[in-house]
Enzyme design. Structure first.
Site, PDB file in Angstrom:
ATOM      1  N   ASP A  29       0.839  -1.199   0.000  1.00  9.14           N
ATOM      2  CA  ASP A  29       0.000   0.000   0.000  1.00  9.14           C
ATOM      3  C   ASP A  29       0.873   1.248   0.000  1.00  9.14           C
ATOM      4  OD1 ASP A  29      -2.959   1.086   0.986  1.00  9.14           O
ATOM      5  OD2 ASP A  29      -1.313   2.256   1.851  1.00  9.14           O
ATOM      6  N   LYS A  39      -2.915   5.797  -4.103  1.00 11.28           N
ATOM      7  CA  LYS A  39      -3.991   6.729  -3.725  1.00 11.28           C
ATOM      8  C   LYS A  39      -3.746   8.104  -4.334  1.00 11.28           C
ATOM      9  CE  LYS A  39      -3.620   4.683   0.909  1.00 11.28           C
ATOM     10  NZ  LYS A  39      -2.166   4.505   1.097  1.00 11.28           N
ATOM     11  N   HIS A  60      -7.739   9.273  -1.395  1.00 16.64           N
ATOM     12  CA  HIS A  60      -7.054   9.259  -0.106  1.00 16.64           C
ATOM     13  C   HIS A  60      -7.880   9.922   1.005  1.00 16.64           C
ATOM     14  CE1 HIS A  60      -2.583   9.097   1.299  1.00 16.64           C
ATOM     15  NE2 HIS A  60      -3.386   8.790   2.288  1.00 16.64           N
ATOM     16  N   TYR A 104       2.957   9.771  -0.570  1.00 16.38           N
ATOM     17  CA  TYR A 104       4.035   9.224   0.274  1.00 16.38           C
ATOM     18  C   TYR A 104       5.413   9.461  -0.350  1.00 16.38           C
ATOM     19  CZ  TYR A 104       0.281   6.521   2.597  1.00 16.38           C
ATOM     20  OH  TYR A 104      -0.855   6.130   3.251  1.00 16.38           O
TER      21      TYR A 104
END
Ligand SMILES: NC(=O)c1ccc[n+]([C@@H]2O[C@H](COP(=O)([O-])OP(=O)(O)OC[C@H]3O[C@@H](n4cnc5c(N)ncnc54)[C@H](OP(=O)(O)O)[C@@H]3O)[C@@H](O)[C@H]2O)c1
Length: 291
Positions: free
Chosen positions: A49, A79, A111, A54
């Site tokens: 994930d 996401k 998200h 990120y």
């Protein structure tokens, strides 16, 4: 079946998703992220994930590529923000695919809904089109409340297949879990280990330790197994290979009703990330009662 790291749950559209996966939130160092994902895949994890936000999709992609594991055996989630809107969703999706070095995603999540921007509905429309085009196997959301899920259903006649939310013993999300289960939306937890904050909660640790001792496990393994035993898909995060392995060593025991009741008593609504209800503002389009 929830008896091995390869065990899967079948989503509403027939796609199979592993019950346990590795998340890579906050692992911004390229080598650290690549090594964590490589360690997980090597041990047998088949679900990873990540998110555009990120800033580590390239590292994840590198680990996927060098693992040599056939693409169809790995479930990859990424996401995008709900504030993107329709056209930018296309750009963000292509960016994620390029960074990951993939030509399709297994699951793509909105998200956060960012309701004050009121663009999550058009963003979701784009996700449905990615799925129709064969570039995405399942559409999902994250941090969505029933009001927002209902709105998507009213607009498109379909619920997302997954809703990924914060969930751990202190924040068990009973109402949301039931709402999702009743509509075929698979609940997926994030921060099952409270983002590492369990150590600051001695009373909770004592309760979990009693259960852990019964099975010869540790409290982190109990927290992760509890998600699966309450039918919630689970992703955990660690940068340490030994913890990544330890956290997956949860398929040789099951919690009983007494354990689940002890954990239920911990729930006090304490959460780590912001409460999606704080974001709602005036943009509530439908209420649960209307359904
Ligand atoms: N959709 C969203 O809005 C959202 C928000 C947050 C997270 N997520 C996803 O959910 C994933 C998991 O959530 P999370 O990152 O908050 O973390 P988590 O799994 O709840 O906790 C991770 C923390 O626990 C530590 N830890 C892990 N295993 C341990 C063990 N066996 N013993 C002791 N400490 C241990 C880790 O430290 P070390 O790394 O040092 O081992 C890290 O500090 C994320 O990576 C991300 O993919 C999604």
């Amino acid at each position: 079946m929830t008896d091995s790291l390869r065990s899967t749950v079948t989503l509403a559209n027939g796609v199979r998703m592993p019950w346990l996966g590795l998340g890579v939130f906050k692992i911004t160092d390229f080598d650290e992220c690549r090594n964590a994902v490589a360690a997980a895949l090597d041990y047998g994890y088949r679900s990873i994930d990540t998110a555009l936000g990120y800033r580590n999709e390239e590292a994840v992609g590198e680990a996927l590529k060098s693992s040599g594991i056939p693409r169809e055996e790995i479930f990859v989630t990424s996401k995008l923000s709900g504030g993107n809107g329709y056209e930018r969703a296309y750009t963000e999706f292509e960016n994620s695919l390029r960074k990951l070095g993939l030509d399709y995603l297994d699951l793509y999540l909105i998200h956060w809904p960012i309701p004050h921007e009121d663009k999550y509905v058009e963003t979701f429309k784009a996700l449905l089109e990615f799925m129709e085009a064969g570039k995405l196997r399942a559409v999902g959301v994250s941090n969505f409340l029933p009001e927002q899920l209902i709105r998507l259903h009213k607009e498109f006649g379909i619920y997302p297949m997954v809703n990924q939310v914060e969930r751990h013993p202190h924040y068990q999300r009973g109402d949301l879990k039931k709402f999702c289960a009743d509509r075929g939306i698979q609940l997926e937890c994030y921060s099952p280990l409270m983002n590492g904050q369990l150590s600051g909660l001695p009373k909770t640790r004592t309760i979990l330790q009693t259960i852990a001792d019964k099975y010869g496990k540790n409290i982190y393994q109990v927290c992760l197994r509890w998600q699966i035993d309450t039918q919630v898909v689970c992703i955990n995060k660690s940068v340490h290979p030994e913890r990544i392995r330890e956290n997956a060593d949860i398929f040789d025991f099951r919690l009983d009703a007494d354990d689940i009741a002890k954990i239920a008593a911990i729930d006090d609504g304490q959460h780590i990330f912001r409460d999606p209800y704080d974001d709602l503002g005036p943009v509530v389009h439908f209420t649960v009662e209307e359904v």
